[in-house]
Design an enzyme around this catalytic site. Structure first.
Site, mmCIF file in Angstrom:
data_model
loop_
_atom_site.group_PDB
_atom_site.id
_atom_site.type_symbol
_atom_site.label_atom_id
_atom_site.label_comp_id
_atom_site.label_asym_id
_atom_site.label_seq_id
_atom_site.Cartn_x
_atom_site.Cartn_y
_atom_site.Cartn_z
ATOM 1 N N HIS A 82 0.900 -1.199 0.086
ATOM 2 C CA HIS A 82 0.018 -0.024 0.017
ATOM 3 C C HIS A 82 0.942 1.037 -0.170
ATOM 4 C CE1 HIS A 82 -3.487 2.588 0.933
ATOM 5 N NE2 HIS A 82 -2.753 3.363 1.565
ATOM 6 N N ASP A 161 -15.127 1.733 7.280
ATOM 7 C CA ASP A 161 -13.928 2.731 6.721
ATOM 8 C C ASP A 161 -14.648 3.633 5.560
ATOM 9 O OD1 ASP A 161 -11.419 3.714 6.436
ATOM 10 O OD2 ASP A 161 -11.653 3.004 4.548
ATOM 11 N N ARG A 168 -14.924 12.055 7.161
ATOM 12 C CA ARG A 168 -13.822 12.837 7.570
ATOM 13 C C ARG A 168 -13.474 13.817 6.494
ATOM 14 N NH1 ARG A 168 -9.925 8.128 7.700
ATOM 15 N NH2 ARG A 168 -8.359 9.650 8.005
ATOM 16 N N SER A 183 -7.731 3.346 9.164
ATOM 17 C CA SER A 183 -8.290 3.302 7.787
ATOM 18 C C SER A 183 -7.569 2.383 6.866
ATOM 19 C CB SER A 183 -8.436 5.037 7.110
ATOM 20 O OG SER A 183 -8.770 4.492 6.017
ATOM 21 N N LYS A 187 -8.287 -1.971 6.140
ATOM 22 C CA LYS A 187 -8.401 -2.467 4.617
ATOM 23 C C LYS A 187 -7.667 -3.663 4.367
ATOM 24 C CE LYS A 187 -8.748 1.749 3.045
ATOM 25 N NZ LYS A 187 -8.835 2.814 2.267
#
Lengths: 431, 431
Positions: A82, A161, A168, A183, A187
């Site tokens: 990620h 999320d 947010r 967050s 995931k």
């Protein structure tokens, strides 16, 4: 009414119980807690941040708020990668086939872009025919078959999320490290990962604009990942300048150039350097090699042998595309050359990203359409010594007026020096 | 999207501009700003409180968010009275006809009760036929004709406050002094007041449970009222024990007893003392007398002469009721007597309020129905010396089981002392 008590705990800077955070995640996912109560909690959590244990509880609770991907049947260790996102960040598109060519199984859920952060899916969608809507079963079976697969984030994964992130975004509570950490990691956990590689970008083109902020985020991610039982590897990388070219088709083109071992300018050199570093960490993390150094060698070797490119073709073809497909091309291709011999002192990543968005190459709002033809090819990097007449940028625009505007913006983002300027390492630190 | 910037200002503890707060109030009133953004702002404002100038701006902006009452044609100075609410607080019902009998013009918008804070309208509605739905024109013409009128809060006045209050109630952001101040004063300004008398209750039965909190609220109200150009008079009064009897019909009965000059026990004596004090301040504030002391004498005189009672009858009749109407009476009337000679050390206001709500005499939720018959008559006060067999409380209940429960609760709220206990002054401080 009971959720008011949970809001009160955060408001007063007290500690949540694990069950309060489970209630929050479940209520956000199924809509039982109204948006205004979640928004109040988010602001309270922004101003009175969750501690490490609370952050880990929230992460797990969000991961468990929807379906979870079961990777049984795929070779272990289950790996995911990620990036916190940045301008010109095409890393996954190059890294995934390299890792698959080295024998890893990599399957990834990715997102569309918003703001200056381009989206991997948007880039892949510039390849004619490329499908980014595989369902989980297709994703798994393709990964099992050829070792690499990518798709969009499933709405059924970590739905809490999704709800919290949307709030947010409109309540000014994005930039909270515990909320960011939960967050990102929730995931990954819901996606079935056991080993993860996180690329945390630091600088104006990334989510964390300051080095301190990026370091805090990286440290927070590392701590929470550990508490949640993830084997987490982390690189803090430079996003003060664009990571090579910026746009959608132009980034696919650049990705293929790296896979073809054709990096030929200072911008692409930085992309290649980052890819080698990340591949080294990834391959060592799953024990295919002993050290990151060996991993870098292995990555270099699969590029040089053409195995990585072949894996990319196999991958693209499996999802409906081809590495030889004609990519959309902008009608105006204007190369900006150096007007004098100089050194590049700065290329502000955010400003270049904004210039590409202004051409339609990114989204200001979620429902903006993307012009995948436009972009800015970045031939240089901070520290490059350029001679008069050498190419700096190539602007790919829909028309001359757009190219004029972009030229002004990109040159405005650039500063020069008569004296030599030090190059900036692309990887700042590895955790 | 722009409101996100306003949220960011509050979140970061910076200062709002006046136009930001106008945008907030207008957007809250017309629904342009979604609830979740208002909720995030409210939490940020709770944790990073508005300063005095911001509070005054917000107050004016809320006052200007809807219609404003034009009192032209009514004698000046335009006077209004407000209490922060408490258990047994029937002050307006007694004070209004007294002030009108002294020559003042008093018109008031009031509310229904929620929680332990009883509502003046609920109490008046226990009088058969009494209308609390006068429109603004009816209110003004009645006040012009007989000097006194009361009605419910118009939904068109300060609509931003209505929206913000509803959100504060469910997001744990009620207890913020700047938000409380702007909520209270904006409605007074929108109602056309120029001179106001505020009764700030201090203690468990009031909104501000601690003496420090009540003092802070009173001081905040005084400062903001001054900045907004209001002539504001303020009394900080005791709400650690109930203000006399508690219930709806029982409070009307007690109000009429005071107006008939029949206060006959220590509970009623405290109500009378507060009425005299507040009347003194009010009459002096509009310069009908030189000093509060003279005002107290004038109030005493209109009660003793029967003028105040006559004005109450004129008032009740104008709104469809009568001071002689048969009030709803609970079937069970149980008087609790002292089991031994003792001194009263405590009668916890909140606990008595909760006991009355449990009988159906108040609302837990906005849509709860009220049983106007039930209540607790409080014959004593902290500091009362009671002899064995003397009445302490009379419980007015729907049935014996309810009376049993209430008896336990009310006795549980009471503590006793063998040694004399000092009485508590009903007025703590006048600003």
């Amino acid at each position: 009414m009971r959720f008011q008590n949970v809001i009160g705990v955060r408001r007063d800077g007290l500690r949540h119980t694990e069950s309060e955070l489970r209630e929050l995640a479940a209520g956000a996912a199924n809509g039982d807690i109204p948006d205004y109560q979640l928004a109040a909690w988010l602001m309270a959590a922004y101003l009175n941040p969750l501690d490490d244990e609370e952050t880990a509880w929230l992460t797990q609770a969000i991961a468990e708020s929807g379906e979870r991907v079961d990777l049984t049947g795929l070779p272990k260790p289950w790996f995911d990668k990620h990036s916190t996102g940045g301008v010109g960040d095409k890393t996954s598109i190059i890294l995934l086939p390299i890792l698959a060519a080295c024998g890893m199984t990599v399957l990834k859920m990715s997102g569309h872009g918003l703001g200056t952060t381009g989206g991997t899916l948007d880039k892949l969608e510039s390849i004619p025919g490329f499908r980014v809507d595989l369902d989980i079963e297709e994703l798994k079976s393709q990964a099992k078959r050829i070792g690499v697969a990518i798709t969009g984030q499933s709405p059924n994964l970590a739905p809490a999320d999704k709800a919290l992130y949307a709030l947010r975004d409109v309540t000014g509570t994005v930039a909270s490290i515990p909320l960011l950490v939960s967050s990102i990691l929730s995931k990954k956990i819901a996606g079935g990962a056991e080993t993860i590689l996180l690329d945390v970008k630091s600088g104006s083109g990334g989510f964390m604009r300051t080095a301190e902020g990026a370091l805090d985020l990286a440290a927070g991610l590392a701590r929470t990942a550990k508490t949640c039982g993830l084997d987490c590897h982390l690189a803090l990388t430079d996003m003060t300048q664009p990571l090579g070219s910026v746009g959608n088709a132009v980034e696919i083109e650049e990705s293929l150039a790296i896979l073809r071992n054709q990096a030929e300018n200072a911008g692409q050199e930085r992309v290649r350097e980052l890819i080698h570093e990340l591949a080294g960490i990834a391959l060592a993390s799953v024990h295919l090699v002993q050290t990151p150094q060996e991993g870098r060698e292995m990555a270099r070797s699969v590029i040089e042998s053409g195995k990585a490119l072949a894996k990319a073709e196999e991958w693209f073809a499996a999802q409906g595309g081809s590495i030889d497909a004609a990519l959309p091309t902008a009608p105006v291709q204007r190369t900006i050359k150096a007007s004098q011999t100089t050194y590049i002192a700065e290329i502000d990543a955010e400003s270049v990203g904004v210039a590409v968005i202004a051409m339609g190459g990114g989204r200001r709002r979620k429902d903006d359409l993307i012009d995948s033809r436009v972009g800015v090819k970045v031939h240089v990097a901070v520290g490059s010594a350029v001679k008069q007449g050498e190419p700096l940028f190539t602007i790919c625009a829909a028309d001359e007026a757009m190219a004029d505007r972009t030229e002004r913006l990109v040159l405005g983002a650039t500063s020069w020096s008569d004296a030599p300027v030090e190059k900036r390492p692309v990887v700042i630190r590895v955790f």
